[in-house]
Design a protein around this motif. Structure first.
Motif, mmCIF file in Angstrom:
data_model
loop_
_atom_site.group_PDB
_atom_site.id
_atom_site.type_symbol
_atom_site.label_atom_id
_atom_site.label_comp_id
_atom_site.label_asym_id
_atom_site.label_seq_id
_atom_site.Cartn_x
_atom_site.Cartn_y
_atom_site.Cartn_z
ATOM 1 N N ASP A 163 -29.222 8.575 47.067
ATOM 2 C CA ASP A 163 -29.868 8.652 45.753
ATOM 3 C C ASP A 163 -30.651 7.379 45.464
ATOM 4 O OD1 ASP A 163 -29.072 11.187 45.111
ATOM 5 O OD2 ASP A 163 -27.444 10.593 43.776
ATOM 6 N N ALA A 164 -30.049 6.238 45.794
ATOM 7 C CA ALA A 164 -30.711 4.958 45.535
ATOM 8 C C ALA A 164 -32.007 4.851 46.338
ATOM 9 C CB ALA A 164 -29.773 3.806 45.889
ATOM 10 N N ALA A 165 -31.979 5.313 47.575
ATOM 11 C CA ALA A 165 -33.191 5.279 48.401
ATOM 12 C C ALA A 165 -34.257 6.189 47.806
ATOM 13 C CB ALA A 165 -32.863 5.702 49.833
ATOM 14 N N GLY A 166 -33.841 7.346 47.301
ATOM 15 C CA GLY A 166 -34.779 8.276 46.691
ATOM 16 C C GLY A 166 -35.446 7.721 45.448
ATOM 17 N N MET A 167 -34.784 6.767 44.797
ATOM 18 C CA MET A 167 -35.344 6.145 43.605
ATOM 19 C C MET A 167 -36.066 4.833 43.922
ATOM 20 S SD MET A 167 -32.581 6.869 40.557
ATOM 21 C CE MET A 167 -31.050 6.675 41.451
ATOM 22 N N GLY A 168 -36.248 4.555 45.200
ATOM 23 C CA GLY A 168 -37.005 3.375 45.595
ATOM 24 C C GLY A 168 -36.238 2.075 45.568
ATOM 25 N N MET A 169 -34.906 2.145 45.512
ATOM 26 C CA MET A 169 -34.097 0.928 45.419
ATOM 27 C C MET A 169 -33.754 0.337 46.785
ATOM 28 S SD MET A 169 -31.440 2.181 42.468
ATOM 29 C CE MET A 169 -32.055 2.861 40.907
ATOM 30 N N LEU A 170 -33.860 1.151 47.839
ATOM 31 C CA LEU A 170 -33.470 0.709 49.172
ATOM 32 C C LEU A 170 -34.622 0.873 50.144
ATOM 33 C CD1 LEU A 170 -29.956 2.444 49.411
ATOM 34 C CD2 LEU A 170 -30.466 0.116 48.641
ATOM 35 N N THR A 171 -34.641 0.015 51.146
ATOM 36 C CA THR A 171 -35.643 0.119 52.199
ATOM 37 C C THR A 171 -35.267 1.188 53.205
ATOM 38 O OG1 THR A 171 -36.040 -2.257 51.967
ATOM 39 C CG2 THR A 171 -36.891 -1.194 53.963
ATOM 40 N N LYS A 172 -33.961 1.234 53.539
ATOM 41 C CA LYS A 172 -33.512 2.172 54.563
ATOM 42 C C LYS A 172 -32.016 2.422 54.425
ATOM 43 C CE LYS A 172 -34.590 3.154 59.396
ATOM 44 N NZ LYS A 172 -35.265 2.635 60.619
ATOM 45 N N VAL A 173 -31.604 3.656 54.716
ATOM 46 C CA VAL A 173 -30.185 4.022 54.770
ATOM 47 C C VAL A 173 -29.857 4.391 56.207
ATOM 48 C CG1 VAL A 173 -28.385 5.571 53.936
ATOM 49 C CG2 VAL A 173 -30.216 4.845 52.385
ATOM 50 N N VAL A 174 -28.791 3.802 56.742
ATOM 51 C CA VAL A 174 -28.404 4.033 58.136
ATOM 52 C C VAL A 174 -26.893 4.260 58.206
ATOM 53 C CG1 VAL A 174 -30.313 2.634 59.038
ATOM 54 C CG2 VAL A 174 -28.094 1.559 58.580
ATOM 55 N N PRO A 175 -26.384 4.753 59.329
ATOM 56 C CA PRO A 175 -24.928 4.838 59.480
ATOM 57 C C PRO A 175 -24.288 3.475 59.237
ATOM 58 C CG PRO A 175 -25.999 6.065 61.222
ATOM 59 C CD PRO A 175 -27.085 5.337 60.489
ATOM 60 N N ASP A 176 -23.079 3.485 58.692
ATOM 61 C CA ASP A 176 -22.418 2.232 58.316
ATOM 62 C C ASP A 176 -22.354 1.221 59.454
ATOM 63 O OD1 ASP A 176 -21.995 3.262 55.801
ATOM 64 O OD2 ASP A 176 -19.967 3.967 56.221
ATOM 65 N N ASN A 177 -22.117 1.712 60.661
ATOM 66 C CA ASN A 177 -21.961 0.790 61.792
ATOM 67 C C ASN A 177 -23.290 0.266 62.325
ATOM 68 O OD1 ASN A 177 -22.884 3.104 63.009
ATOM 69 N ND2 ASN A 177 -21.285 3.215 64.557
ATOM 70 N N GLU A 178 -24.398 0.666 61.701
ATOM 71 C CA GLU A 178 -25.722 0.202 62.133
ATOM 72 C C GLU A 178 -26.401 -0.700 61.106
ATOM 73 O OE1 GLU A 178 -28.159 3.493 63.288
ATOM 74 O OE2 GLU A 178 -26.601 4.383 64.575
ATOM 75 N N VAL A 179 -25.716 -0.985 59.988
ATOM 76 C CA VAL A 179 -26.338 -1.746 58.899
ATOM 77 C C VAL A 179 -26.788 -3.123 59.361
ATOM 78 C CG1 VAL A 179 -25.936 -2.838 56.661
ATOM 79 C CG2 VAL A 179 -25.156 -0.500 57.061
ATOM 80 N N ASP A 180 -25.872 -3.874 59.969
ATOM 81 C CA ASP A 180 -26.204 -5.240 60.370
ATOM 82 C C ASP A 180 -27.332 -5.266 61.400
ATOM 83 O OD1 ASP A 180 -24.340 -6.458 58.685
ATOM 84 O OD2 ASP A 180 -22.735 -6.274 60.161
ATOM 85 N N ALA A 181 -27.292 -4.353 62.352
ATOM 86 C CA ALA A 181 -28.317 -4.315 63.391
ATOM 87 C C ALA A 181 -29.680 -3.961 62.811
ATOM 88 C CB ALA A 181 -27.927 -3.315 64.479
ATOM 89 N N GLU A 182 -29.711 -3.018 61.884
ATOM 90 C CA GLU A 182 -30.991 -2.615 61.288
ATOM 91 C C GLU A 182 -31.554 -3.723 60.392
ATOM 92 O OE1 GLU A 182 -34.331 -0.485 60.689
ATOM 93 O OE2 GLU A 182 -32.693 0.032 62.063
#
Length: 252
Positions: A163-182
């Motif tokens: 939802d946050a990404a849909g409202m322009g609050m986030l750059t990208k949503v990824v699987p939890d274990n990929e957050v740091d790498a992304e």
């Protein structure tokens, strides 16, 4: 409460204040000092802030410090921290996992790029305590528009990363274990840019948000002609393109 390191031109700053990375004034100062350190280090080309605690980027400011005797000091400290990030001359990236609430949400929104995990939960529940999130109240309409901002700030709803990404609050949503790498991938990409150009562009970007369109256009044009094109990198990038070679940045 802070882990700091620099690797390949990226300052990596990790919050580590168990159990939920509560942003008390001590942590605010430590994080602010770490951001200052990265800002003044000529070897740093991008700043990444994440968490060592998988279940929380930050669950917010310390409620005890919202009481009348401490609130003015806490709010002033937090404002200084937000401005150090929001108006930083270097690219900034937040890596969000788990709870990102209240002051933690406001902190994340101050970054240029925000990567969040699928299971992240975001929001500003302050209104439920008959309180308010001052930074979010001013910043969020500029990021997500009036309706999205009111949903988060006025209703106090917790929202999903999607939802946050849909409202322009986030750059990208990824699987939890990929957050740091992304987040690191984005930081590395940003680190490859000319810091001279990044500094000028970010200044124009934020100034333009408080100008009318015509004034903003003129301000951007004036800055290009009077500042950007007079930098070494401003000419180097164009020449490199015309000469079909990779640019060599001097950050001047």
């Amino acid at each position: 409460m802070i882990a700091y390191s620099v690797e390949d031109g990226i300052a990596k700053i990790y919050l580590n204040n168990p159990p939920l990375n509560i942003l008390n004034m001590n942590l605010m100062r430590e994080l602010g000092d770490a951001v200052d350190r990265a800002s003044h280090d000529a070897s740093v080309r991008a700043i990444l802030v994440g968490t060592r605690i998988e279940k929380a980027f930050s669950a917010g400011a310390d409620v005890k410090e919202h009481l009348p005797d401490k609130a003015p000091y806490m709010l002033d400290e937090f404002k200084k921290l937000i401005e150090k990030i929001l108006f930083n001359e270097k690219p900034t990236v937040a890596a969000v996992k788990g709870a990102c609430l209240g002051g933690g949400f406001e902190l994340a929104m101050a970054f240029d790029f925000v990567v969040a995990g699928n299971s992240a939960v975001l929001g500003t529940p302050e209104i439920m305590l008959s309180s308010m999130p001052p930074i979010a109240a001013i910043l969020m309409p500029r990021i997500s528009g009036i309706r999205g901002a009111l949903r988060v700030v006025l209703l106090g709803e917790n929202i999903t990363a999607q939802d946050a990404a849909g409202m322009g609050m986030l750059t990208k949503v990824v699987p939890d274990n990929e957050v740091d790498a992304e987040a690191l991938k984005i930081a590395r990409s940003a680190a490859g840019l000319s810091l001279a150009a990044v500094k000028i562009l970010k200044k124009v970007f934020w100034a333009g948000l408080v100008m009318d369109l015509s004034e903003g256009f003129q301000h951007a044009n004036d800055t290009y002609v009077k500042e950007l094109i007079k930098t070494q990198d401003g000419v180097e990038g164009l020449r490199a393109f015309l000469e079909k070679r990779k640019p060599v940045w001097s950050d001047r």
